[in-house]
Design a protein around this motif. Sequence first.
Motif, PDB file in Angstrom:
ATOM      1  N   LYS A 117     -14.195  51.397 -25.750  1.00 19.66           N
ATOM      2  CA  LYS A 117     -15.566  51.342 -25.238  1.00 19.66           C
ATOM      3  C   LYS A 117     -15.566  52.093 -23.921  1.00 19.66           C
ATOM      4  O   LYS A 117     -14.739  51.817 -23.056  1.00 19.66           O
ATOM      5  N   THR A 133     -29.903  36.038 -23.892  1.00 22.08           N
ATOM      6  CA  THR A 133     -29.515  37.066 -22.908  1.00 22.08           C
ATOM      7  C   THR A 133     -30.192  38.403 -23.159  1.00 22.08           C
ATOM      8  O   THR A 133     -30.207  39.263 -22.290  1.00 22.08           O
ATOM      9  N   LEU A 161     -34.248  32.189 -30.588  1.00 20.59           N
ATOM     10  CA  LEU A 161     -33.626  32.448 -29.294  1.00 20.59           C
ATOM     11  C   LEU A 161     -32.283  31.734 -29.301  1.00 20.59           C
ATOM     12  O   LEU A 161     -32.225  30.515 -29.438  1.00 20.59           O
ATOM     13  N   LEU A 178     -21.686  35.999 -19.203  1.00 22.62           N
ATOM     14  CA  LEU A 178     -22.344  36.561 -20.392  1.00 22.62           C
ATOM     15  C   LEU A 178     -21.516  36.262 -21.642  1.00 22.62           C
ATOM     16  O   LEU A 178     -22.050  35.901 -22.683  1.00 22.62           O
ATOM     17  N   ILE A 236     -22.824  48.289 -19.875  1.00 20.38           N
ATOM     18  CA  ILE A 236     -23.383  48.703 -21.152  1.00 20.38           C
ATOM     19  C   ILE A 236     -22.570  49.898 -21.657  1.00 20.38           C
ATOM     20  O   ILE A 236     -22.114  50.730 -20.872  1.00 20.38           O
ATOM     21  N   ILE A 243     -32.152  27.843 -30.664  1.00 16.76           N
ATOM     22  CA  ILE A 243     -31.158  27.277 -31.585  1.00 16.76           C
ATOM     23  C   ILE A 243     -29.796  27.054 -30.920  1.00 16.76           C
ATOM     24  O   ILE A 243     -28.823  26.745 -31.586  1.00 16.76           O
ATOM     25  N   ALA A 250     -23.899  34.749 -24.492  1.00 16.21           N
ATOM     26  CA  ALA A 250     -24.409  35.644 -25.540  1.00 16.21           C
ATOM     27  C   ALA A 250     -23.821  35.205 -26.883  1.00 16.21           C
ATOM     28  O   ALA A 250     -22.783  34.561 -26.929  1.00 16.21           O
ATOM     29  N   GLY A 293     -28.895  40.620 -34.185  1.00 16.93           N
ATOM     30  CA  GLY A 293     -30.348  40.493 -34.306  1.00 16.93           C
ATOM     31  C   GLY A 293     -31.072  41.458 -33.387  1.00 16.93           C
ATOM     32  O   GLY A 293     -32.143  41.966 -33.710  1.00 16.93           O
ATOM     33  N   ASN A 294     -30.478  41.729 -32.247  1.00 15.28           N
ATOM     34  CA  ASN A 294     -31.098  42.628 -31.281  1.00 15.28           C
ATOM     35  C   ASN A 294     -31.021  44.087 -31.744  1.00 15.28           C
ATOM     36  O   ASN A 294     -31.852  44.900 -31.390  1.00 15.28           O
ATOM     37  N   GLY A 307     -24.764  36.455 -33.279  1.00 16.98           N
ATOM     38  CA  GLY A 307     -26.026  36.560 -34.036  1.00 16.98           C
ATOM     39  C   GLY A 307     -27.069  37.325 -33.240  1.00 16.98           C
ATOM     40  O   GLY A 307     -27.809  38.149 -33.786  1.00 16.98           O
ATOM     41  N   GLY A 308     -27.120  37.070 -31.953  1.00 14.23           N
ATOM     42  CA  GLY A 308     -28.076  37.760 -31.089  1.00 14.23           C
ATOM     43  C   GLY A 308     -27.737  39.231 -30.943  1.00 14.23           C
ATOM     44  O   GLY A 308     -28.622  40.087 -30.914  1.00 14.23           O
TER      45      GLY A 308
HETATM   46  C1  FAD Z   1     -25.813  40.936 -17.849  1.00  8.63           C
HETATM   47  C2  FAD Z   1     -25.810  41.326 -19.296  1.00  8.63           C
HETATM   48  C3  FAD Z   1     -24.744  42.060 -19.785  1.00  8.63           C
HETATM   49  C4  FAD Z   1     -24.703  42.421 -21.123  1.00  8.63           C
HETATM   50  N1  FAD Z   1     -23.618  43.097 -21.573  1.00  8.63           N
HETATM   51  C5  FAD Z   1     -23.542  43.426 -22.887  1.00  8.63           C
HETATM   52  C6  FAD Z   1     -22.403  44.127 -23.388  1.00  8.63           C
HETATM   53  O1  FAD Z   1     -21.462  44.445 -22.664  1.00  8.63           O
HETATM   54  N2  FAD Z   1     -22.393  44.456 -24.707  1.00  8.63           N
HETATM   55  C7  FAD Z   1     -23.417  44.124 -25.543  1.00  8.63           C
HETATM   56  O2  FAD Z   1     -23.328  44.422 -26.720  1.00  8.63           O
HETATM   57  N3  FAD Z   1     -24.500  43.462 -25.081  1.00  8.63           N
HETATM   58  C8  FAD Z   1     -24.591  43.101 -23.787  1.00  8.63           C
HETATM   59  N4  FAD Z   1     -25.705  42.447 -23.322  1.00  8.63           N
HETATM   60  C9  FAD Z   1     -26.817  42.188 -24.254  1.00  8.63           C
HETATM   61  C10 FAD Z   1     -26.791  40.794 -24.892  1.00  8.63           C
HETATM   62  O3  FAD Z   1     -26.078  39.884 -24.115  1.00  8.63           O
HETATM   63  C11 FAD Z   1     -26.180  40.787 -26.287  1.00  8.63           C
HETATM   64  O4  FAD Z   1     -26.913  41.626 -27.137  1.00  8.63           O
HETATM   65  C12 FAD Z   1     -26.047  39.385 -26.877  1.00  8.63           C
HETATM   66  O5  FAD Z   1     -25.133  39.379 -27.905  1.00  8.63           O
HETATM   67  C13 FAD Z   1     -27.368  38.806 -27.347  1.00  8.63           C
HETATM   68  O6  FAD Z   1     -27.140  37.500 -27.820  1.00  8.63           O
HETATM   69  P1  FAD Z   1     -28.110  36.292 -27.473  1.00  8.63           P
HETATM   70  O7  FAD Z   1     -27.662  35.147 -28.276  1.00  8.63           O
HETATM   71  O8  FAD Z   1     -28.186  36.072 -26.054  1.00  8.63           O
HETATM   72  O9  FAD Z   1     -29.468  36.905 -28.031  1.00  8.63           O
HETATM   73  P2  FAD Z   1     -30.956  36.420 -27.850  1.00  8.63           P
HETATM   74  O10 FAD Z   1     -31.537  37.004 -26.626  1.00  8.63           O
HETATM   75  O11 FAD Z   1     -31.052  34.962 -28.035  1.00  8.63           O
HETATM   76  O12 FAD Z   1     -31.582  37.148 -29.118  1.00  8.63           O
HETATM   77  C14 FAD Z   1     -31.530  38.553 -29.260  1.00  8.63           C
HETATM   78  C15 FAD Z   1     -32.290  38.969 -30.518  1.00  8.63           C
HETATM   79  O13 FAD Z   1     -31.607  38.511 -31.681  1.00  8.63           O
HETATM   80  C16 FAD Z   1     -32.421  37.589 -32.422  1.00  8.63           C
HETATM   81  N5  FAD Z   1     -31.536  36.530 -32.856  1.00  8.63           N
HETATM   82  C17 FAD Z   1     -30.666  35.815 -32.092  1.00  8.63           C
HETATM   83  N6  FAD Z   1     -29.951  34.982 -32.836  1.00  8.63           N
HETATM   84  C18 FAD Z   1     -30.395  35.131 -34.099  1.00  8.63           C
HETATM   85  C19 FAD Z   1     -30.052  34.521 -35.336  1.00  8.63           C
HETATM   86  N7  FAD Z   1     -29.083  33.604 -35.429  1.00  8.63           N
HETATM   87  N8  FAD Z   1     -30.727  34.907 -36.426  1.00  8.63           N
HETATM   88  C20 FAD Z   1     -31.685  35.856 -36.375  1.00  8.63           C
HETATM   89  N9  FAD Z   1     -32.042  36.474 -35.250  1.00  8.63           N
HETATM   90  C21 FAD Z   1     -31.389  36.118 -34.123  1.00  8.63           C
HETATM   91  C22 FAD Z   1     -33.497  37.138 -31.464  1.00  8.63           C
HETATM   92  O14 FAD Z   1     -34.646  36.753 -32.129  1.00  8.63           O
HETATM   93  C23 FAD Z   1     -33.697  38.373 -30.615  1.00  8.63           C
HETATM   94  O15 FAD Z   1     -34.490  39.311 -31.270  1.00  8.63           O
HETATM   95  C24 FAD Z   1     -25.772  42.060 -21.990  1.00  8.63           C
HETATM   96  C25 FAD Z   1     -26.848  41.340 -21.503  1.00  8.63           C
HETATM   97  C26 FAD Z   1     -26.883  40.964 -20.162  1.00  8.63           C
HETATM   98  C27 FAD Z   1     -28.042  40.173 -19.662  1.00  8.63           C
END
Ligand code: FAD
Lengths: 707, 287
Positions: B181, B30, B26, B103, B190, B53, B107, B114-115, B110-111
Motif C-alpha cells: 500500500k 467511520t 451504520l 480506526l 488513505i 448494527i 471500522a 459497503g462503502n 462490512g463497512g
Molecule cells: C481517520 C480515518 C482513517 C481511515 N483510514 C482508512 C484506511 O486506511 N483504509 C481504508 O480502506 N479506509 C479508511 N477509512 C475509511 C473507513 O474507516 C473504512 O471504509 C471502514 O472500513 C468503514 O467501516 P464502517 O463500519 O465504519 O462503515 P460505516 O460508516 O458504518 O458504513 C460505510 C458504508 O457501508 C455500509 N455498510 C456498513 N456495514 C454494512 C453491512 N454490514 N451491510 C451493508 N452495508 C453496510 C453503510 O451503509 C455505509 O454506506 C478511514 C476513515 C477514517 C475516518
Amino acid sequence: MTRIDDRIQRVDAVEKASGEARYLCDLSFDDMLYARFVRSAVARGKIVSIDVPPLPEGYYFFTADDIPPEGKNSLVMIAGDWRCFASGDVRYVGETIGILCGRSRAVLKAIEESIKITYEEQEAAITIDDALAVKGGPILEKDDIHCSLVSEKGGDVDEILSRADRVIEETVETGFQEHVHLETNAALCTIEDGKYTFYISCQCPFYVRKSVAGLLGLRPEDIRVRQTTTGGAFGGKEHFPDVLAGPLLVAEYHLKKPVKLVFDREEDMLYSVKRHPSKVVFRTGLDSDGKILASDINVYYNCGAYLSSSYVVLQRGVFHANGVYNFPATRIHGYGMATNTFPSDAFRGFGAPQTLFAIETHLNHIARELGADPVEYKKQYFLKQGDETVTQGHIVEKVVLNEMLDQVASKSDYWRKAAEYTPGCGKGIGMSFYNHGGAFTGNGEQAIIKAHLRLVKDGDSFTILCGQTEMGQGFRTILRKIVASVLETDMDKVAYDNPDTDCVPDSGPTAASRSTMIVGRLAEQAAMQMKDHLNEEHWEVETEYEHPEGHPWDQSTFKGDAYLGYGWGCCCVEVEADRLTNEIRVTGIWSSHDIGKAIDELIVHGQVNGGIIQSLGYAAMEKMENRNGHFRQSSMSDYVIPTSMDFPRQEWGLVDNPYEWGPFGAKGMGELVFNGADAAYTDAVERAMGIKINRIPVPVEDLEGLR
Amino acid sequence: MVERCYVAASLDEALKIRKETGAHVLAGGTDLMVQFRQGTGISPVFPFPVVIISSVRELDDITAGDDGTVTIGALAVPARIAESQLVPYPVRAAAARMGAPALRNSATIGGNIGNASPKGDLPQPLIMLDARVVLTSLDGEREMLLDDFILGSKKTALRDDEIISAVRIPPVSWSYVFYRKIGTRRANAISKLSLSALMRFEDGRIADFRAASGASGPKVIRSREAENMLKGLDDAEARAELPAFLDAWNEALSPHAMPQYRRNTTRRMLEHFITSALEHPQSEIIV
Ligand SMILES: Cc1cc2nc3c(=O)[nH]c(=O)nc-3n(C[C@H](O)[C@H](O)[C@H](O)COP(=O)(O)OP(=O)(O)OC[C@H]3O[C@@H](n4cnc5c(N)ncnc54)[C@H](O)[C@@H]3O)c2cc1C
C-alpha cells in the motif's frame, strides 16, 4: 528552588494532556449566540446582489452596511487594506461577506446555504506567474505588485556577471503550507462592565484590539481582549484572529449579547491564511575555478489579495536570501505579488524558510555540477563574525557554523556516507545550514513595539504581567522559570496567566522568535530589580525595552543590522528511496543549533523535534493546491502532515554561544528549527534517486516526473 | 430532514428494520459519520433512516471451515483481522495498515465493502483471493463474488432489504505473495495506490497467478486475461512473456488522477514481484 539548568515539565502539560484545559469552544455564556460567516464563492468579481431569505426570529445578518458611520471597513494589521467585509466586489474565495448570528448552529448553516449571492465574475490571477502577467487586469491600481524592495552588497552585480566565466540560472519554488494547529480558529465577543470584550484563541491580544477598534470608530484601549488557552498557532493566529474578531465586533455593536464563532476543521483549512508560496530565480556567476563571484536573486512571494503583513514577510525573505553565506557581491530583489488567493500570512519562519530552501538547493546544485561535495562547497562561504550582510550591516556575534558542521558530520558519519552513496544508488544523505534573525526586523523592537513587562510581589508570591501568550511552545514555563531562577525561589511562587489587555502592559506580539530573547530579558531585568526589595510585602517593577547599542538600522533604505542577532542551524537527513514506489524512508536526522543558551532543554528539545518534522512535512508531503482560487485540500486526510511514524528519532545537539543581550544568554529559536530540514531532505532524496528537485513539496507522484 | 435512527440488537431485528424503513446500515460509522457531518456543534444529518448494527454480536466472528474457507463476519474490525492467523496474508497486511489504532478498532470489513470506495483497502486483496460476500435478508442468504458485488466507485449490488453478513475467502495457496500500500504517509493514510499479487508453482510451471490493483480505477482492478498469460509457463517462458503481461495489465488500469505515477509504479511492482518469484527465493513473502 528552580534553577535555570533544571529540566522542567511544562506547567501546562498535565491540564492539556488530561483534557482539563478549557479552550474557546468550551466557553459558554447565558444568552449566547453563535455566529457563522457567509463567504465569497468566487476568486474575483463584482457582487451583483445578496438575496437573504426572511430570517427567523432571533437570527441576524450583518454586512459592511452595518458598520456604523464613525467606523471604517478595515482591519488594521501591519497594512490596513484587508477589509472586514467584502463590499461591492470580492477578491478571493472565502472573503467574508457577512456574519450570521443566532441560537442554533444548525439553523445558521441552513440560512447560510439559502443565501443567494450573484457575482459578475472576472478572470482571476492565482499564481505568481499569473500576477506577473497581470492576468485579468491589475488587482491593485496599476499592477499586481503589493510591495518590493532591493538589498545589495559588494560590487555591481550586472557588471560582475557579464564577465563571469559562467552564469548558472535556476528557479526554485515552494508551495502553500497550512498551519494545522490542533485548535481551529475561534473567538467570542461580548460586553463586560460596559466594554467590548473578546475571548479569543490568539498569539497577540494587543494586535486584535488595534486591528478592530476602528470598525466602530473606537480606540484600541476601548476594547478588552482576553486570550484563551490556545491550542497551537504557528503564526496562523498572529493576524488571522482579527478576521474573526472584526465581524464579531460589528455584530456585537448591534446585538449586545455574547456571540461565539468557532471554525470547524474544513473552514479552518479552506478559509484561513497559509504560508506564502514562493519563486526564487537565481543568476549566479562563477569564475573559472567554480568560485562564486556574485549572485543576482529575484524573490517572488504570493501574498494573496491583501498586503496585511506580507511586506514584512518579504523583507525577511530577502534578508535571508543569501542564507548563511558571504558572496563577494549579492543583489536581491523582492516582490510581493497580489493574487486572488486567500491572503498569505505569518507562518513559523515568516518568509525566511522559502529563500533559505532556495539558496541551499541552488548551492547544492552548483556543487554537484562542479563535481564537489555540497557541504564542502558551501562551507567555504560561511558567514563569520564581522562579515558584511546583504543589508550592509555586520554579523555582530561569533558564528560557530564550522563547529556545528563538525558535530553533525561526526554523529551522522556524513563524509563517509556522502562519498559512498553514489547518485541514484537508493541511499542518500544531505545537509543544510540556516539561520534566523531574532526578534523584529531592524529597529522594530525600539521604534514599533517598545515592550513593557511588570512584575508584582505580594508576600512571597510573584506575578508576571505581560502580553506574551502560551500557544503550545512552552513560554509560560520559560518565563516563570527565568523569574524564579533570578529570584532563587520556586516556580510555583511565580504566577503568569493568559494575558488580558486590561491588566497587562503591552510587551509586543508573541511572534518573530522574540518572546524569550526580548520579553524574557525584560522579565530577567525585572526580577533582578525585584531582588533588592524582597523584604517588602508589596512591590512592583516595570521594565521597558532598551535597544542594545551598536545596531544601526535605517528603515527607509533597509540598510544596517537587519537583526539584533541570529540563531544558527545545521541539519543532516539520511534517506532510503524505494525504487519501486518512490517512497522515501528517512533513516536518520541529526541537528545542531546555536540558540545562545537553552532556557529549558526539555522545551528546546520539543521545539527542535517539532520544527524539523514540520519542515520535513513541508518538503515531503504537505501539498495544498489552489484551483481557480479554491484550495483543493480541505481535511486532515487529504492535506497530510507527518505523524510520528513518518520520521525516526532525531539526534540533536546545541552549541554553547551565549548571547549578550538575552536572558541567561538565550536568543530566539522557535522559528530557526523550522528553517532547514527541508533542504537537507531534498538534497538526500536527489542523491538517493539521482534526480534534481526544484520545487517542494515532492510527494511520490511528483518524484515520478523527475525520474 | 431529520430522519430516524434505530439500534438493532440482532441481525434479525436489523433486517426487519431495514426492510420496513429502508434504513441504511451504520456499522463503525467511520465513513457515514464523516460523510454526513455538518460541522462543529451540529449533529450529522442523514438523508435516510439509519440502523446501527455495531452491537450485533453474531457478526464479528472469524472462522475456518473444514475445506479451508475462511469466513469473516461483517462487523470484524481491522485490528482483529490483522491478528487472525486464519486470514490470508494479503488481507491481514491490508487490515494492519488501515488508519491508526482507533480506526482499526472501530471500522468494519462490512463497512469497507459497503462503502465501495476505490481507495478502500480491504476489497483489493479480497478480490484477488476470489472472496465472496454473504448477503442476508429476511428471505435468506445469497452469495456472490465481491468483484461482482462492487459495481464501481461507491456503487454496490446491495438490495434494499439486504445486509452484508460476512465475507468468505475460498482456500488458497501460493508459492509467493506480495502486498503493498502506498499511502499519503506512513500511518493513518488513505491509499494512493495498492497492489496484491500471488504466484503458485507446480512442477516447475506457474499453476496460478493473480493480482489486484487498488486506487487505480473506479473499482479494484483484476485482469483475468492478463493473469492467464502467465499461467502454465515455466520460468524462461514467463520471463519472455513478462513485457506483454505488463502491457496488458497496464491496459486494464484507468487511474483518475496521478496516471503516470500509478501506471509506472504498478508496472515496476508487478515486474519486481514476478522476476523475484521466478528466482524462487526462500521467503514466500516478496517485499
Ligand atoms: C481517520 C480515518 C482513517 C481511515 N483510514 C482508512 C484506511 O486506511 N483504509 C481504508 O480502506 N479506509 C479508511 N477509512 C475509511 C473507513 O474507516 C473504512 O471504509 C471502514 O472500513 C468503514 O467501516 P464502517 O463500519 O465504519 O462503515 P460505516 O460508516 O458504518 O458504513 C460505510 C458504508 O457501508 C455500509 N455498510 C456498513 N456495514 C454494512 C453491512 N454490514 N451491510 C451493508 N452495508 C453496510 C453503510 O451503509 C455505509 O454506506 C478511514 C476513515 C477514517 C475516518
